[in-house]
Design an enzyme around this catalytic site. Structure first.
Site, PDB file in Angstrom:
ATOM      1  N   HIS A  22       0.673  -1.335  -0.032  1.00  0.00           N
ATOM      2  CA  HIS A  22       0.033  -0.138  -0.043  1.00  0.00           C
ATOM      3  C   HIS A  22       0.917   1.188  -0.167  1.00  0.00           C
ATOM      4  CE1 HIS A  22      -4.106  -1.820   0.716  1.00  0.00           C
ATOM      5  NE2 HIS A  22      -3.278  -2.864   0.778  1.00  0.00           N
TER       6      HIS A  22
ATOM      7  N   CYS B  86      -7.878  -0.516   3.599  1.00  0.00           N
ATOM      8  CA  CYS B  86      -8.164  -1.874   4.274  1.00  0.00           C
ATOM      9  C   CYS B  86      -9.264  -1.269   5.578  1.00  0.00           C
ATOM     10  CB  CYS B  86      -7.020  -2.626   4.812  1.00  0.00           C
ATOM     11  SG  CYS B  86      -7.775  -3.993   5.689  1.00  0.00           S
TER      12      CYS B  86
HETATM   13  C1  LIG Z   1     -13.842 -14.015   8.739  1.00  0.00           C
HETATM   14  C2  LIG Z   1     -15.165 -13.750   9.406  1.00  0.00           C
HETATM   15  C3  LIG Z   1     -16.296 -14.402   8.418  1.00  0.00           C
HETATM   16  C4  LIG Z   1     -15.376 -14.345  10.662  1.00  0.00           C
HETATM   17  O1  LIG Z   1     -16.279 -13.701  11.289  1.00  0.00           O
HETATM   18  P1  LIG Z   1     -17.166 -14.168  12.799  1.00  0.00           P
HETATM   19  O2  LIG Z   1     -18.127 -13.480  12.982  1.00  0.00           O
HETATM   20  O3  LIG Z   1     -15.957 -14.759  13.572  1.00  0.00           O
HETATM   21  O4  LIG Z   1     -17.517 -15.581  12.038  1.00  0.00           O
HETATM   22  P2  LIG Z   1     -18.468 -16.809  12.653  1.00  0.00           P
HETATM   23  O5  LIG Z   1     -18.158 -17.784  12.025  1.00  0.00           O
HETATM   24  O6  LIG Z   1     -18.652 -16.613  14.105  1.00  0.00           O
HETATM   25  O7  LIG Z   1     -20.170 -16.208  11.964  1.00  0.00           O
HETATM   26  C5  LIG Z   1     -20.686 -15.108  12.276  1.00  0.00           C
HETATM   27  C6  LIG Z   1     -21.651 -14.691  11.145  1.00  0.00           C
HETATM   28  O8  LIG Z   1     -21.144 -14.578   9.931  1.00  0.00           O
HETATM   29  C7  LIG Z   1     -21.595 -15.366   9.039  1.00  0.00           C
HETATM   30  N1  LIG Z   1     -20.446 -16.009   8.024  1.00  0.00           N
HETATM   31  C8  LIG Z   1     -19.121 -16.565   8.609  1.00  0.00           C
HETATM   32  N2  LIG Z   1     -18.338 -16.921   7.522  1.00  0.00           N
HETATM   33  C9  LIG Z   1     -18.886 -16.227   6.456  1.00  0.00           C
HETATM   34  C10 LIG Z   1     -18.617 -16.236   5.098  1.00  0.00           C
HETATM   35  N3  LIG Z   1     -17.585 -16.721   4.596  1.00  0.00           N
HETATM   36  N4  LIG Z   1     -19.489 -15.465   4.238  1.00  0.00           N
HETATM   37  C11 LIG Z   1     -20.651 -14.931   4.717  1.00  0.00           C
HETATM   38  N5  LIG Z   1     -21.165 -15.011   5.922  1.00  0.00           N
HETATM   39  C12 LIG Z   1     -20.207 -15.641   6.852  1.00  0.00           C
HETATM   40  C13 LIG Z   1     -22.164 -16.578   9.695  1.00  0.00           C
HETATM   41  O9  LIG Z   1     -23.030 -17.398   8.948  1.00  0.00           O
HETATM   42  C14 LIG Z   1     -22.745 -15.887  10.738  1.00  0.00           C
HETATM   43  O10 LIG Z   1     -23.999 -15.229  10.434  1.00  0.00           O
HETATM   44  P3  LIG Z   1     -25.288 -14.936  11.333  1.00  0.00           P
HETATM   45  O11 LIG Z   1     -25.499 -16.357  11.874  1.00  0.00           O
HETATM   46  O12 LIG Z   1     -24.598 -13.978  12.326  1.00  0.00           O
HETATM   47  O13 LIG Z   1     -26.121 -14.447  10.527  1.00  0.00           O
HETATM   48  C15 LIG Z   1     -15.342 -12.319   9.430  1.00  0.00           C
HETATM   49  O14 LIG Z   1     -14.438 -11.671  10.259  1.00  0.00           O
HETATM   50  C16 LIG Z   1     -15.116 -11.494   8.144  1.00  0.00           C
HETATM   51  O15 LIG Z   1     -15.760 -11.647   7.158  1.00  0.00           O
HETATM   52  N6  LIG Z   1     -14.172 -10.795   7.988  1.00  0.00           N
HETATM   53  C17 LIG Z   1     -13.887  -9.874   6.446  1.00  0.00           C
HETATM   54  C18 LIG Z   1     -12.254  -9.861   6.576  1.00  0.00           C
HETATM   55  C19 LIG Z   1     -12.089  -9.061   5.028  1.00  0.00           C
HETATM   56  O16 LIG Z   1     -12.632  -9.382   4.157  1.00  0.00           O
HETATM   57  N7  LIG Z   1     -10.999  -8.125   5.471  1.00  0.00           N
HETATM   58  C20 LIG Z   1     -10.624  -7.486   4.285  1.00  0.00           C
HETATM   59  C21 LIG Z   1      -9.804  -8.156   3.140  1.00  0.00           C
HETATM   60  S1  LIG Z   1      -7.950  -8.646   3.970  1.00  0.00           S
HETATM   61  C22 LIG Z   1      -7.055  -7.376   3.438  1.00  0.00           C
HETATM   62  O17 LIG Z   1      -7.813  -6.583   2.590  1.00  0.00           O
HETATM   63  C23 LIG Z   1      -5.700  -7.401   3.481  1.00  0.00           C
HETATM   64  C24 LIG Z   1      -5.211  -8.007   2.196  1.00  0.00           C
HETATM   65  C25 LIG Z   1      -5.622  -9.233   1.838  1.00  0.00           C
HETATM   66  O18 LIG Z   1      -5.425  -7.218   1.137  1.00  0.00           O
HETATM   67  C26 LIG Z   1      -3.504  -7.803   2.214  1.00  0.00           C
HETATM   68  C27 LIG Z   1      -2.819  -6.741   2.758  1.00  0.00           C
HETATM   69  O19 LIG Z   1      -3.131  -5.658   2.240  1.00  0.00           O
HETATM   70  O20 LIG Z   1      -2.191  -6.678   3.986  1.00  0.00           O
END
Ligand SMILES: CC(C)(COP(=O)([O-])OP(=O)([O-])OC[C@H]1O[C@@H](n2cnc3c(N)ncnc32)[C@H](O)[C@@H]1OP(=O)([O-])[O-])[C@@H](O)C(=O)NCCC(=O)NCCSC(=O)C[C@@](C)(O)CC(=O)[O-]
Length: 301
Positions: A210, A241
């Site tokens: 970044h 992010c």
């Molecule tokens: C990882 C979780 C899901 C854990 O989130 P959580 O709350 O710990 O998950 P959970 O398993 O306890 O589930 C909670 C709820 O989320 C749902 N759920 C659970 N998993 C999913 C899924 N896959 N798709 C859709 N729904 C999902 C699940 O069904 C449930 O729904 P509810 O019963 O409350 O209605 C959450 O923290 C999350 O989605 N985080 C998003 C992280 C993200 O996208 N960050 C940005 C990308 S990383 C980045 O940009 C860095 C990178 C890669 O570019 C490199 C760099 O620059 O460093």
């Protein structure tokens, strides 16, 4: 080490770039952007994420984006997947042949980003990678915060190497090293690559930098001197992010390409078409491009 003769540019704008946008971007617009990037010659274009829509609402339309893309031979359209639920959603969406799992070298960032520790994240990724590989898909691994963390500050290169090695052992074909907050500087970037290259072949490493502090191009050149030949970037410098406050976009793809073109390094990407893709998305977002090269060429919105 001599500089690489060619560099693979991995475009992350439609995912990393747009995931932080406060207002929804229509799937049709994202798909058009992906198609324009493919027309520019990019062969790896991250096109979305199967993450929780509560955490990252902007990526909720990923199935629609994947359905709307006009697929070109030789181009991969990877998506981020954090867990088995995400993998199942990717399977249902169809058209996926590559995913990325995303971990971190910082405990605090891991908690903020994916709500679990580093060890827990690796335990979650293992069955995801196994099933994706069984599907015949490729798996890429990310390590965030490789040159600093918004919550913890300095990160030891040894920690980056440890996480990278575990992702490789899981079956990731490439490990993308993320300077998530853009605080890195060239000498530190080289030291980090040297540490990681002791456990992961340098041909399997990608730089994902970044540009928050304006260091990204210098850092990219520095790690190319260490043998890195894969560079992630974001058209128009889109992004930030959601879990790294203040982080600006990835280094702009146009600026990386201008540098590589100027050094005679082959990429297969056409700068005019890339600038056109950046102008298109900047116009849709209603703001000027973040690429200095595009601005200089008059390709801003
Ligand atoms: C990882 C979780 C899901 C854990 O989130 P959580 O709350 O710990 O998950 P959970 O398993 O306890 O589930 C909670 C709820 O989320 C749902 N759920 C659970 N998993 C999913 C899924 N896959 N798709 C859709 N729904 C999902 C699940 O069904 C449930 O729904 P509810 O019963 O409350 O209605 C959450 O923290 C999350 O989605 N985080 C998003 C992280 C993200 O996208 N960050 C940005 C990308 S990383 C980045 O940009 C860095 C990178 C890669 O570019 C490199 C760099 O620059 O460093």
């Amino acid at each position: 080490m001599p500089l690489p003769k060619s560099v693979k540019m991995v475009e992350v704008g439609p995912r990393d770039g747009l995931q932080n946008e406060p207002t929804p971007v229509a799937p049709a617009v994202k798909a058009r952007l992906v198609d324009m990037l493919a027309e520019a010659g990019l062969t790896a274009i991250e096109s979305g994420s199967f993450v929780s829509p509560k955490w990252v609402p902007q990526m909720a339309g990923t199935p629609e984006v994947l359905a709307a893309i006009t697929r070109r031979p030789g181009v991969s359209y990877p998506v981020l997947v954090p867990n088995l639920k995400g993998l199942e959603a990717a399977e249902q969406a169809g058209g996926v042949d590559e995913i990325a799992v995303f971990g971190a070298a910082s405990e605090s960032f891991s908690q903020k980003n994916i709500n679990c520790s580093i060890d827990e994240s690796l335990a979650r990724f293992a069955p995801v990678a196994e099933r994706a590989l069984a599907n015949g898909w490729r798996v890429r691994g990310y390590v965030s915060c490789v040159l600093g963390c918004p919550y913890e500050g300095e990160i030891a290169p040894a920690k980056v190497a440890e996480v990278a090695q575990k992702l490789l052992a899981m079956g990731c074909y490439e490990i993308s090293l993320g300077d998530t907050v853009g605080t890195g500087t060239p000498v530190k970037a080289q030291a980090m690559i040297e540490a990681v290259a002791q456990v992961v072949p340098v041909e399997k490493l990608a730089a994902h930098f970044h540009d928050t502090y304006g260091q990204a191009l210098a850092n990219i050149l520095a790690v190319m001197e260490k043998g890195v030949a894969v560079v992630d970037s974001s058209v128009a410098g889109l992004g930030g992010c959601p879990y790294a406050k203040g982080a600006s976009g990835n280094v702009a793809s146009e600026d990386v390409l201008y540098m590589l073109d100027g050094m005679g390094i082959e990429t297969g990407v056409d700068i005019d078409r890339l600038i056109a893709a950046g102008a298109y998305i900047s116009g849709e977002l209603g703001r000027p491009t973040g690429s200095k090269v595009a601005r200089a060429r008059g390709g801003c919105a």
